[in-house]
Design an enzyme around this catalytic site. Structure first.
Site, PDB file in Angstrom:
ATOM      1  N   HIS A  85       0.882  -1.170   0.000  1.00 17.86           N
ATOM      2  CA  HIS A  85       0.000   0.000   0.000  1.00 17.86           C
ATOM      3  C   HIS A  85       0.919   1.219   0.000  1.00 17.86           C
ATOM      4  O   HIS A  85       1.992   1.168   0.617  1.00 17.86           O
ATOM      5  CB  HIS A  85      -0.829   0.094   1.276  1.00 17.86           C
ATOM      6  CG  HIS A  85      -1.728  -1.070   1.544  1.00 17.86           C
ATOM      7  ND1 HIS A  85      -1.325  -2.166   2.247  1.00 17.86           N
ATOM      8  CD2 HIS A  85      -3.027  -1.283   1.229  1.00 17.86           C
ATOM      9  CE1 HIS A  85      -2.329  -3.022   2.352  1.00 17.86           C
ATOM     10  NE2 HIS A  85      -3.376  -2.512   1.743  1.00 17.86           N
TER      11      HIS A  85
ATOM     12  N   MET B 232       2.575  -5.701  -7.948  1.00 15.10           N
ATOM     13  CA  MET B 232       1.274  -5.102  -7.621  1.00 15.10           C
ATOM     14  C   MET B 232       1.441  -3.992  -6.594  1.00 15.10           C
ATOM     15  O   MET B 232       2.347  -4.047  -5.765  1.00 15.10           O
ATOM     16  CB  MET B 232       0.349  -6.208  -7.082  1.00 15.10           C
ATOM     17  CG  MET B 232      -1.017  -5.792  -6.614  1.00 15.10           C
ATOM     18  SD  MET B 232      -1.072  -5.238  -4.885  1.00 15.10           S
ATOM     19  CE  MET B 232      -1.834  -6.640  -4.093  1.00 15.10           C
TER      20      MET B 232
ATOM     21  N   GLU C 161     -11.062  -6.020  -5.379  1.00 11.16           N
ATOM     22  CA  GLU C 161     -11.054  -7.098  -4.374  1.00 11.16           C
ATOM     23  C   GLU C 161     -12.281  -7.020  -3.489  1.00 11.16           C
ATOM     24  O   GLU C 161     -12.399  -6.129  -2.651  1.00 11.16           O
ATOM     25  CB  GLU C 161      -9.780  -6.967  -3.522  1.00 11.16           C
ATOM     26  CG  GLU C 161      -9.685  -8.033  -2.450  1.00 11.16           C
ATOM     27  CD  GLU C 161      -8.404  -7.915  -1.621  1.00 11.16           C
ATOM     28  OE1 GLU C 161      -7.436  -7.286  -2.077  1.00 11.16           O
ATOM     29  OE2 GLU C 161      -8.401  -8.443  -0.500  1.00 11.16           O
TER      30      GLU C 161
ATOM     31  N   GLU D 111     -10.041 -13.233  -2.893  1.00 12.87           N
ATOM     32  CA  GLU D 111      -9.265 -13.698  -1.733  1.00 12.87           C
ATOM     33  C   GLU D 111      -9.981 -14.869  -1.070  1.00 12.87           C
ATOM     34  O   GLU D 111     -11.178 -14.799  -0.788  1.00 12.87           O
ATOM     35  CB  GLU D 111      -9.089 -12.555  -0.728  1.00 12.87           C
ATOM     36  CG  GLU D 111      -8.396 -13.028   0.553  1.00 12.87           C
ATOM     37  CD  GLU D 111      -7.940 -11.899   1.462  1.00 12.87           C
ATOM     38  OE1 GLU D 111      -7.401 -10.898   0.947  1.00 12.87           O
ATOM     39  OE2 GLU D 111      -8.139 -12.025   2.687  1.00 12.87           O
TER      40      GLU D 111
ATOM     41  N   ASP E 193      -7.100 -14.594   8.143  1.00 14.45           N
ATOM     42  CA  ASP E 193      -5.848 -14.385   7.384  1.00 14.45           C
ATOM     43  C   ASP E 193      -4.761 -15.401   7.717  1.00 14.45           C
ATOM     44  O   ASP E 193      -3.581 -15.050   7.862  1.00 14.45           O
ATOM     45  CB  ASP E 193      -5.283 -12.967   7.652  1.00 14.45           C
ATOM     46  CG  ASP E 193      -5.976 -11.904   6.818  1.00 14.45           C
ATOM     47  OD1 ASP E 193      -6.645 -12.248   5.833  1.00 14.45           O
ATOM     48  OD2 ASP E 193      -5.837 -10.718   7.149  1.00 14.45           O
TER      49      ASP E 193
END
Ligand code: GCO
Ligand code: MN
Ligand code: MN
Length: 387
Positions: A54, A88, A181, A217, A257
């Protein structure tokens, strides 16, 4: 070694993944924060191919232009020294309080404009470092109360923002694709466009649908109790599988996660088999975190485990594809006597007449056992390593 990661496997990690200091809603960090440069070295050590970020994982939100340039040049140096690439990049449109009611879908036009500006800058940063895919995860694009926002307005604002940013990327001459996403909830009570299917529908309403695909995801579809493989297959079939976030997640739990393949091995197997069988060539990106119980040795174990499990499952998929008994069962399941090949040509009056004239032994069709129990048991035994 057979399960060692190689560049051709395209294994990537976000700075925020191995860099997570283990914060959760009930407790602060348990690991010291590593710098982006240190994280690049950590990823190189475990054998990753690439690193994604990010904007604010790399450059703090309040950095001066001078600070930004220093950070970026140090980061580039680390990339050069390790050979890691940046396939990415993405924007943090969720941490800052300004985005508490969303970014592109905020009710406040000033916030929406700020989100656009922040994303343009973040796109520039990503492209400067080599990114070819730009991810949009709308972490705050949602509501707690639907009294607050009209979903039609929110949809329009989100569409306007993506149209604007597509035109921006085109105007800059960037070689960049966007990957949206979806996530059903967390951190908002409900997020807009919650599933891969809803994103795919939305993309067809954009000005440049050819530029925009999805970044499904595992955890996000599992949170919604959905079959991830089916979502990925639909994205692939639409030519929209631009990226993928791999991790693991039990159904019906908080956003876990976990390390790829650590909980639902069978689902992970079908996914890897699918990606390898169809020849997906994009990044295998891990969007996961090490357990909060770990120090940085545990983080390395976590990262190595994500990649190693993928490669083991890839080998299992090859084994499945050449297992004589499994293949024999599949051939029997799909047996075709050719009697209805005429239907493949599609509808015509002649074909409809012919079909109407046929007699089917409905009872016999329903009586036939399909042997899926045997097939599934063979799959389980293959995964358990006794086959
Ligand atoms: C999450 C999301 C994020 C995004 C990331 C990239 O559940 O928090 O998966 O990790 O993937 O922000 O845009
Ligand atoms: Mn996630
Ligand atoms: Mn993600």
């Amino acid at each position: 070694m057979a399960y060692d990661p190689k560049p051709e496997h395209k294994f990537t990690f976000g700075l925020w993944t191995v860099g997570s200091p283990g914060r959760d809603p009930f407790g602060g960090p348990v690991r010291e924060t590593l710098s982006p440069v240190e994280l690049v070295y950590l990823l190189a050590e475990v054998g990753a191919y690439g690193v994604n970020f990010h904007d604010n994982d790399l450059v703090p939100i309040d950095a001066t232009p001078k600070e930004r340039n220093k950070i970026v040049s140090d980061f580039k140096k680390a990339l050069d020294e390790t050979g890691l690439v940046v396939p990415m990049a993405t924007t943090n449109l969720f941490s800052d309080p300004a985005f508490k009611d969303g970014a592109f879908t905020s009710n406040d036009p000033n916030v929406r404009a700020y989100a656009l500006q922040k994303t343009m800058n973040a796109i520039d940063l990503g492209v400067e470092l080599g990114a070819k895919v730009y991810v949009f995860w709308g972490g705050r694009e949602g509501t707690e109360t639907d009294s607050s926002k009209n979903p039609l307005d929110a949809g329009k604002w989100f569409r306007d923002a993506l149209n604007y940013l597509c035109d921006y990327a085109i105007d800059q001459g960037y070689d960049l694709k966007f990957a949206l996403e979806p996530k059903p909830n967390e951190p908002r009570s409900d997020l807009y466009l919650p599933t891969v299917g809803s994103m795919l529908g939305f993309i067809s309403t954009l000005d440049h649908p050819e530029m925009v695909g999805v970044n499904p995801e595992v955890a996000h579809e599992h949170m919604a109790g959905l079959n991830f493989l089916h979502a990925v297959a639909q994205a692939w079939d639409s030519g929209k599988l631009f990226h993928i976030d791999l991790n693991d997640q039990m159904f019906g739990r908080y956003d876990q996660d976990f390390r790829f393949g650590s909980v639902m091995i069978k689902q992970a197997f079908y996914l890897v088999k699918f990606l390898e069988d169809v020849g997906y060539t994009g990044s295998r990106h891990y969007d996961a975190h090490a357990f909060r119980t770990e120090d940085y040795n545990g983080v390395k174990e976590f990262a190595r485990g994500c990649m190693r499990t993928y490669l083991i499952l890839k080998e299992k998929a090859e084994r499945f594809n050449r297992d004589p008994e499994i293949q024999e069962l599949l051939a029997a399941i799909r047996a075709d006597d050719g009697a209805h090949h005429y239907l493949a040509a599609g509808y015509s009056r002649e074909s409809a007449e012919r079909l109407r004239g046929e007699t089917f032994d409905r009872v016999a069709l329903g009586r036939r056992g399909l042997n899926y129990e045997r097939l599934d048991q063979l799959t389980v035994e293959l995964l358990l390593g006794v086959r």
